[in-house]
Design a protein around this motif. Structure first.
Motif, PDB file in Angstrom:
ATOM      1  N   CYS A  80       0.868  -1.182   0.000  1.00  0.00           N
ATOM      2  CA  CYS A  80       0.000   0.000   0.000  1.00  0.00           C
ATOM      3  C   CYS A  80       0.903   1.229   0.000  1.00  0.00           C
ATOM      4  O   CYS A  80       0.825   2.052  -0.906  1.00  0.00           O
ATOM      5  N   LYS A 134       0.178   9.372  -0.074  1.00  0.00           N
ATOM      6  CA  LYS A 134      -0.977   8.593   0.365  1.00  0.00           C
ATOM      7  C   LYS A 134      -2.165   9.474   0.739  1.00  0.00           C
ATOM      8  O   LYS A 134      -2.041  10.346   1.603  1.00  0.00           O
ATOM      9  N   HIS A 184      -8.663  -2.927  -1.693  1.00  0.00           N
ATOM     10  CA  HIS A 184      -9.535  -1.843  -1.246  1.00  0.00           C
ATOM     11  C   HIS A 184     -11.007  -2.218  -1.426  1.00  0.00           C
ATOM     12  O   HIS A 184     -11.874  -1.735  -0.706  1.00  0.00           O
ATOM     13  N   GLU A 208      -2.517  -5.597  -2.710  1.00  0.00           N
ATOM     14  CA  GLU A 208      -1.562  -5.068  -1.727  1.00  0.00           C
ATOM     15  C   GLU A 208      -0.878  -6.221  -0.988  1.00  0.00           C
ATOM     16  O   GLU A 208      -1.538  -7.072  -0.382  1.00  0.00           O
ATOM     17  N   ASP A 229      -3.269   0.152   5.637  1.00  0.00           N
ATOM     18  CA  ASP A 229      -4.116  -0.918   5.089  1.00  0.00           C
ATOM     19  C   ASP A 229      -3.676  -2.339   5.444  1.00  0.00           C
ATOM     20  O   ASP A 229      -3.800  -3.269   4.629  1.00  0.00           O
ATOM     21  N   GLN A 243      -6.095  -5.504   4.929  1.00  0.00           N
ATOM     22  CA  GLN A 243      -6.397  -5.995   3.580  1.00  0.00           C
ATOM     23  C   GLN A 243      -5.138  -6.440   2.828  1.00  0.00           C
ATOM     24  O   GLN A 243      -5.199  -6.755   1.647  1.00  0.00           O
TER      25      GLN A 243
HETATM   26 MN    MN Z   1      -4.048   0.893   0.372  1.00  0.00          MN
END
Ligand code: MN
Ligand code: PEP
Length: 261
Positions: free
Chosen positions: A30, A59, A200, A226, A237, A240
Motif C-alpha cells: 500500500c 498517500k 480496497h 496489496e 491498510d 487488507q
Molecule cells: Mn491501500
C-alpha cells in the motif's frame, strides 16, 4: 459477451499488455515504507511472479494524522526498485503540481478513488500521454467513472485502464462493496481494459483470493493486490494486505489460468 470482451483495447505499460484476454498482476505494498522495503519487495515479487509493481508514495489518508507516505523520496525508491527488478511501476499522483516531476520516474500514473472527480488533475495526467489507471470514485456511478475517463481521452490520451476498487453502500461489514458486475459492464461498454482491486474493494485479506478468481472468471484484465513482507506491521491498510505466501498461491493461480486457455 465473451467474444466482445476479447476484442477489447490493449494498453501497454512499458512492455506489459493490459487487456487482450490475458489477465496480469499488479502487486506491491500500500505504502512504500523505506528504500529497502520497496527494493526487497520488488525482488521478492519478481521471483514469485508479477507483471507490474505498485507502491504508494503520496498517500490520500482519511485522517491527516495517519501516515501520509514518504512523498517524492518514495517515488525515487520505487524507480530504483524498478531498475533492480526490471518491473514496470505505477504509483498514485495526488496533485497536479507533482505530475511533471513524477512523469520521468513512473511508467503509469494512478488516479486514486478520491481524485476521480478532480478534472484538472485528469487533464494534466492526460496530457502526459502515459498510461493512466483510473480508480473508481467510491461514490461514483458507472457513468461518472466513464465521463472521468473522457477527460483523459479528450487530451488525446487513450492509454486508459479502469480500476474497480469498491464503492460505498449500506453494507458495513466490508470496507467497500466490490462492484464486479459494474466492472464487467464498463468493459463491455467502453472496450477499455478494466482491472480489479480486491484489496480496497473488500478491506479483508481473506477475501482477496476469492475475488481474484471472480475477476478472472469474468474476463477482466488484471488484479491489483496489496502485499507486504509482514502485513500486520504495514504502515497502511494492514487488514487488507496479504503476505508473500498467500501472494504466491494467487500468482500461481493466475499463471495456471493463463496456461490453461
Ligand atoms: Mn491501500
Ligand atoms: C491505493 O491503491 O493505494 C489507494 C489509495 O486506493 P484508492 O484510491 O482506491 O483508495
Amino acid at each position: 459477451m465473451k467474444d466482445k470482451l476479447s476484442k477489447g483495447k490493449i494498453v501497454k505499460i512499458k512492455e506489459v499488455k493490459v487487456g487482450g484476454n490475458k489477465p496480469i498482476i499488479i502487486a506491491g505494498p500500500c505504502s512504500i515504507e523505506s528504500r529497502e522495503h520497496i527494493v526487497d519487495e520488488a525482488l521478492s515479487l519478481k521471483e514469485i511472479g508479477v507483471d507490474i509493481l505498485r507502491g504508494g508514495a503520496f498517500k490520500p489518508r482519511t485522517s491527516p494524522f495517519d501516515f501520509q507516505g514518504l512523498g517524492f523520496e518514495a517515488v525515487k525508491y520505487l524507480k530504483e526498485a524498478s531498475e533492480k527488478s526490471n518491473l514496470p511501476i505505477v504509483t498514485e499522483v495526488l496533485s497536479e503540481e507533482h505530475v511533471e516531476k513524477m512523469k520521468d520516474y513512473v511508467d503509469a500514473f494512478q488516479i486514486g478513488s478520491r481524485n476521480m472527480y478532480n478534472y484538472a488533475l485528469l487533464k494534466k495526467v492526460g496530457k502526459t500521454m502515459k498510461p493512466i489507471i483510473l480508480k473508481r470514485g467510491f461514490s461514483a456511478t458507472l457513468r461518472e467513472w466513464e465521463m472521468a475517463a473522457k477527460y483523459i481521452e479528450a487530451e488525446g490520451n487513450e492509454n486508459i485502464i479502469f480500476c474497480e476498487r469498491g464503492i460505498r453502500t449500506f453494507e458495513t461489514e466490508l470496507r467497500n462493496t466490490l462492484d464486479l458486475a459494474g466492472a464487467y459492464l464498463l468493459k463491455e461498454k467502453t472496450g477499455y481494459p478494466v482491472i480489479v482491486d480486491p484489496s480496497h474493494g473488500t478491506g479483508k485479506r481473506e477475501l482477496i483470493f476469492p475475488m481474484v478468481k471472480a475477476a478472472l472468471a469474468l474476463g477482466l484484465d488484471a488484479v491489483m493486490i496489496e502485499v507486504h513482507p509482514n502485513p500486520d506491521e504495514a504502515m497502511s491498510d494492514a487488514a487488507q494486505t496479504i503476505d508473500y505466501k498467500t501472494y504466491e498461491k494467487i500468482a500461481k493461480y493466475v499463471g495456471e489460468f493463463n496456461e490453461n486457455r
